[in-house]
Design a protein around this motif. Structure first.
Motif, PDB file in Angstrom:
ATOM      1  N   ASP A   9      -4.000  -2.688  15.760  1.00 30.58           N
ATOM      2  CA  ASP A   9      -5.429  -2.591  16.094  1.00 30.58           C
ATOM      3  C   ASP A   9      -6.249  -1.930  14.987  1.00 30.58           C
ATOM      4  OD1 ASP A   9      -4.191  -0.076  16.628  1.00 30.58           O
ATOM      5  OD2 ASP A   9      -5.815   0.463  17.991  1.00 30.58           O
ATOM      6  N   LEU A  10      -5.618  -1.619  13.851  1.00 29.09           N
ATOM      7  CA  LEU A  10      -6.310  -0.967  12.740  1.00 29.09           C
ATOM      8  C   LEU A  10      -6.498  -1.941  11.583  1.00 29.09           C
ATOM      9  CD1 LEU A  10      -4.332   2.404  12.659  1.00 29.09           C
ATOM     10  CD2 LEU A  10      -6.408   1.846  13.934  1.00 29.09           C
ATOM     11  N   ALA A  11      -7.455  -1.615  10.717  1.00 29.21           N
ATOM     12  CA  ALA A  11      -7.665  -2.360   9.472  1.00 29.21           C
ATOM     13  C   ALA A  11      -7.245  -1.432   8.331  1.00 29.21           C
ATOM     14  CB  ALA A  11      -9.135  -2.756   9.336  1.00 29.21           C
ATOM     15  N   TYR A  12      -6.656  -2.010   7.286  1.00 29.95           N
ATOM     16  CA  TYR A  12      -6.040  -1.214   6.229  1.00 29.95           C
ATOM     17  C   TYR A  12      -6.663  -1.482   4.866  1.00 29.95           C
ATOM     18  CZ  TYR A  12      -2.593  -0.343   9.813  1.00 29.95           C
ATOM     19  OH  TYR A  12      -1.987   0.026  10.991  1.00 29.95           O
ATOM     20  N   HIS A  13      -6.822  -0.403   4.086  1.00 30.54           N
ATOM     21  CA  HIS A  13      -7.341  -0.451   2.718  1.00 30.54           C
ATOM     22  C   HIS A  13      -6.152  -0.340   1.769  1.00 30.54           C
ATOM     23  CE1 HIS A  13      -9.343   1.217  -0.905  1.00 30.54           C
ATOM     24  NE2 HIS A  13     -10.351   0.459  -0.506  1.00 30.54           N
ATOM     25  N   GLU A  14      -6.249  -0.955   0.604  1.00 35.13           N
ATOM     26  CA  GLU A  14      -5.132  -0.955  -0.345  1.00 35.13           C
ATOM     27  C   GLU A  14      -4.760   0.434  -0.852  1.00 35.13           C
ATOM     28  OE1 GLU A  14      -8.872  -2.151  -2.725  1.00 35.13           O
ATOM     29  OE2 GLU A  14      -7.979  -2.770  -0.818  1.00 35.13           O
ATOM     30  N   GLU A  15      -5.639   1.413  -0.692  1.00 36.98           N
ATOM     31  CA  GLU A  15      -5.331   2.787  -1.114  1.00 36.98           C
ATOM     32  C   GLU A  15      -4.637   3.585   0.002  1.00 36.98           C
ATOM     33  OE1 GLU A  15      -5.623   4.206  -4.123  1.00 36.98           O
ATOM     34  OE2 GLU A  15      -6.479   2.393  -5.007  1.00 36.98           O
ATOM     35  N   HIS A  16      -4.093   2.877   1.004  1.00 43.79           N
ATOM     36  CA  HIS A  16      -3.273   3.471   2.062  1.00 43.79           C
ATOM     37  C   HIS A  16      -4.081   4.296   3.058  1.00 43.79           C
ATOM     38  CE1 HIS A  16      -0.209   1.837  -0.444  1.00 43.79           C
ATOM     39  NE2 HIS A  16      -0.572   2.632  -1.450  1.00 43.79           N
ATOM     40  N   ASP A  17      -5.272   3.792   3.343  1.00 42.83           N
ATOM     41  CA  ASP A  17      -6.132   4.384   4.360  1.00 42.83           C
ATOM     42  C   ASP A  17      -6.347   3.361   5.468  1.00 42.83           C
ATOM     43  OD1 ASP A  17      -7.087   6.882   2.789  1.00 42.83           O
ATOM     44  OD2 ASP A  17      -7.311   5.202   1.416  1.00 42.83           O
ATOM     45  N   TRP A  18      -6.629   3.838   6.667  1.00 36.16           N
ATOM     46  CA  TRP A  18      -6.882   2.930   7.785  1.00 36.16           C
ATOM     47  C   TRP A  18      -8.256   3.202   8.398  1.00 36.16           C
ATOM     48  CZ3 TRP A  18      -7.875   5.489  12.272  1.00 36.16           C
ATOM     49  CH2 TRP A  18      -7.286   6.740  12.478  1.00 36.16           C
ATOM     50  N   ALA A  19      -8.732   2.193   9.123  1.00 35.71           N
ATOM     51  CA  ALA A  19      -9.987   2.305   9.862  1.00 35.71           C
ATOM     52  C   ALA A  19      -9.787   1.706  11.252  1.00 35.71           C
ATOM     53  CB  ALA A  19     -11.114   1.566   9.140  1.00 35.71           C
ATOM     54  N   ARG A  20     -10.201   2.446  12.264  1.00 34.21           N
ATOM     55  CA  ARG A  20     -10.240   1.935  13.641  1.00 34.21           C
ATOM     56  C   ARG A  20     -11.706   1.664  13.927  1.00 34.21           C
ATOM     57  NH1 ARG A  20      -7.579   5.747  16.076  1.00 34.21           N
ATOM     58  NH2 ARG A  20      -5.643   4.576  16.225  1.00 34.21           N
ATOM     59  N   GLU A 115     -14.192  -7.182   6.870  1.00 36.27           N
ATOM     60  CA  GLU A 115     -13.515  -8.432   6.499  1.00 36.27           C
ATOM     61  C   GLU A 115     -12.708  -8.295   5.210  1.00 36.27           C
ATOM     62  OE1 GLU A 115     -16.613 -11.407   6.463  1.00 36.27           O
ATOM     63  OE2 GLU A 115     -17.319 -10.715   8.423  1.00 36.27           O
ATOM     64  N   SER A 116     -13.008  -7.288   4.374  1.00 36.84           N
ATOM     65  CA  SER A 116     -12.282  -7.103   3.120  1.00 36.84           C
ATOM     66  C   SER A 116     -10.993  -6.308   3.306  1.00 36.84           C
ATOM     67  CB  SER A 116     -13.169  -6.396   2.097  1.00 36.84           C
ATOM     68  OG  SER A 116     -13.425  -5.064   2.513  1.00 36.84           O
ATOM     69  N   LEU A 117     -10.787  -5.744   4.485  1.00 37.29           N
ATOM     70  CA  LEU A 117      -9.584  -4.956   4.740  1.00 37.29           C
ATOM     71  C   LEU A 117      -8.438  -5.838   5.215  1.00 37.29           C
ATOM     72  CD1 LEU A 117     -11.183  -1.863   6.516  1.00 37.29           C
ATOM     73  CD2 LEU A 117     -10.590  -2.135   4.098  1.00 37.29           C
ATOM     74  N   MET A 118      -7.227  -5.293   5.142  1.00 34.70           N
ATOM     75  CA  MET A 118      -6.021  -6.036   5.527  1.00 34.70           C
ATOM     76  C   MET A 118      -5.658  -5.773   6.986  1.00 34.70           C
ATOM     77  SD  MET A 118      -3.563  -5.288   2.242  1.00 34.70           S
ATOM     78  CE  MET A 118      -4.233  -3.710   1.694  1.00 34.70           C
ATOM     79  N   ASP A 119      -5.002  -6.758   7.593  1.00 33.88           N
ATOM     80  CA  ASP A 119      -4.420  -6.519   8.909  1.00 33.88           C
ATOM     81  C   ASP A 119      -3.071  -5.829   8.699  1.00 33.88           C
ATOM     82  OD1 ASP A 119      -2.469  -8.482   8.325  1.00 33.88           O
ATOM     83  OD2 ASP A 119      -3.533 -10.021   9.430  1.00 33.88           O
ATOM     84  N   ALA A 120      -2.443  -5.389   9.781  1.00 31.29           N
ATOM     85  CA  ALA A 120      -1.211  -4.599   9.680  1.00 31.29           C
ATOM     86  C   ALA A 120      -0.103  -5.350   8.945  1.00 31.29           C
ATOM     87  CB  ALA A 120      -0.749  -4.186  11.079  1.00 31.29           C
ATOM     88  N   GLY A 121       0.083  -6.639   9.253  1.00 26.31           N
ATOM     89  CA  GLY A 121       1.150  -7.417   8.617  1.00 26.31           C
ATOM     90  C   GLY A 121       0.955  -7.554   7.117  1.00 26.31           C
ATOM     91  N   THR A 122      -0.278  -7.828   6.702  1.00 24.47           N
ATOM     92  CA  THR A 122      -0.577  -7.972   5.279  1.00 24.47           C
ATOM     93  C   THR A 122      -0.388  -6.642   4.571  1.00 24.47           C
ATOM     94  OG1 THR A 122      -2.179  -9.694   5.814  1.00 24.47           O
ATOM     95  CG2 THR A 122      -2.365  -8.699   3.622  1.00 24.47           C
ATOM     96  N   TYR A 123      -0.852  -5.560   5.186  1.00 25.32           N
ATOM     97  CA  TYR A 123      -0.698  -4.248   4.574  1.00 25.32           C
ATOM     98  C   TYR A 123       0.783  -3.896   4.417  1.00 25.32           C
ATOM     99  CZ  TYR A 123      -0.621   0.728   3.760  1.00 25.32           C
ATOM    100  OH  TYR A 123      -0.366   1.962   3.210  1.00 25.32           O
ATOM    101  N   GLU A 124       1.543  -4.095   5.488  1.00 24.99           N
ATOM    102  CA  GLU A 124       2.970  -3.754   5.431  1.00 24.99           C
ATOM    103  C   GLU A 124       3.682  -4.576   4.362  1.00 24.99           C
ATOM    104  OE1 GLU A 124       6.384  -2.458   8.622  1.00 24.99           O
ATOM    105  OE2 GLU A 124       4.608  -3.507   9.342  1.00 24.99           O
ATOM    106  N   SER A 125       3.317  -5.833   4.226  1.00 22.41           N
ATOM    107  CA  SER A 125       3.912  -6.688   3.168  1.00 22.41           C
ATOM    108  C   SER A 125       3.562  -6.193   1.782  1.00 22.41           C
ATOM    109  CB  SER A 125       3.417  -8.133   3.322  1.00 22.41           C
ATOM    110  OG  SER A 125       3.861  -8.680   4.532  1.00 22.41           O
ATOM    111  N   SER A 126       2.379  -5.591   1.630  1.00 25.35           N
ATOM    112  CA  SER A 126       1.945  -5.108   0.316  1.00 25.35           C
ATOM    113  C   SER A 126       2.757  -3.899  -0.149  1.00 25.35           C
ATOM    114  CB  SER A 126       0.456  -4.740   0.351  1.00 25.35           C
ATOM    115  OG  SER A 126       0.246  -3.480   0.974  1.00 25.35           O
ATOM    116  N   LEU A 127       3.484  -3.271   0.752  1.00 20.23           N
ATOM    117  CA  LEU A 127       4.244  -2.062   0.415  1.00 20.23           C
ATOM    118  C   LEU A 127       5.594  -2.376  -0.208  1.00 20.23           C
ATOM    119  CD1 LEU A 127       3.566   0.017   3.647  1.00 20.23           C
ATOM    120  CD2 LEU A 127       2.365   0.135   1.455  1.00 20.23           C
ATOM    121  N   SER A 128       6.053  -3.622  -0.091  1.00 23.05           N
ATOM    122  CA  SER A 128       7.387  -3.935  -0.611  1.00 23.05           C
ATOM    123  C   SER A 128       7.356  -4.585  -1.972  1.00 23.05           C
ATOM    124  CB  SER A 128       8.139  -4.825   0.369  1.00 23.05           C
ATOM    125  OG  SER A 128       7.342  -5.894   0.786  1.00 23.05           O
TER     126      SER A 128
END
Length: 128
Positions: A9-20, A115-128
């Motif tokens: 339910d959160l949106a994620y920024h590439e600098e490892h921050d989230w927004a609800r 709209e520029s933020l990532m969903d959880a799946g995209t963010y988690e994929s960016s970590l690997s």
């Protein structure tokens, strides 16, 4: 310390921050990955209520046993509330990064930035 998780339910920024995001307001914090990289958080230096923040710019500092790090705003707006409990319990950032470890609440100046933020799946994929 909290288990690794990235709530959907959160949106994620590439600098490892989230927004609800809730309408025209949002709550910000750092992700499980960010707090894990920081190590034990010992101090949170919050912004003042009324401060304007811009997406991608630092708005606060977190001090851990390893380093002092900037906290990056995932969205733009005006700080309407600061989590004052963190001044006495900064460990909440490690223990509950998506709950009691939230950092600020913001009145968004441009909701379309979400709209520029990532969903959880995209963010988690960016970590690997």
């Amino acid at each position: 310390m909290a288990e690794a998780s990235y709530p959907s339910d959160l949106a994620y920024h590439e600098e490892h921050d989230w927004a609800r995001v809730e309408g025209e307001t949002a709550t910000f914090g750092v992700t499980w990955y960010a707090q894990d990289q920081l190590g034990e958080v010992v101090f949170f230096d919050p912004p003042q209520v009324g401060t304007t923040v811009r997406r991608g710019d630092p708005y606060a500092e977190v001090e851990s046993v390893k380093a002092v790090s900037d906290v990056i705003a995932p969205l733009s707006g005006e700080i309407t509330e600061v989590n004052e409990a963190l001044s006495g319990d900064p460990e909440a950032i490690n223990e509950d990064p998506y709950g009691s470890g939230w950092m600020v609440k913001v009145r968004l100046s441009d909701v379309s930035e979400v709209e520029s933020l990532m969903d959880a799946g995209t963010y988690e994929s960016s970590l690997s």
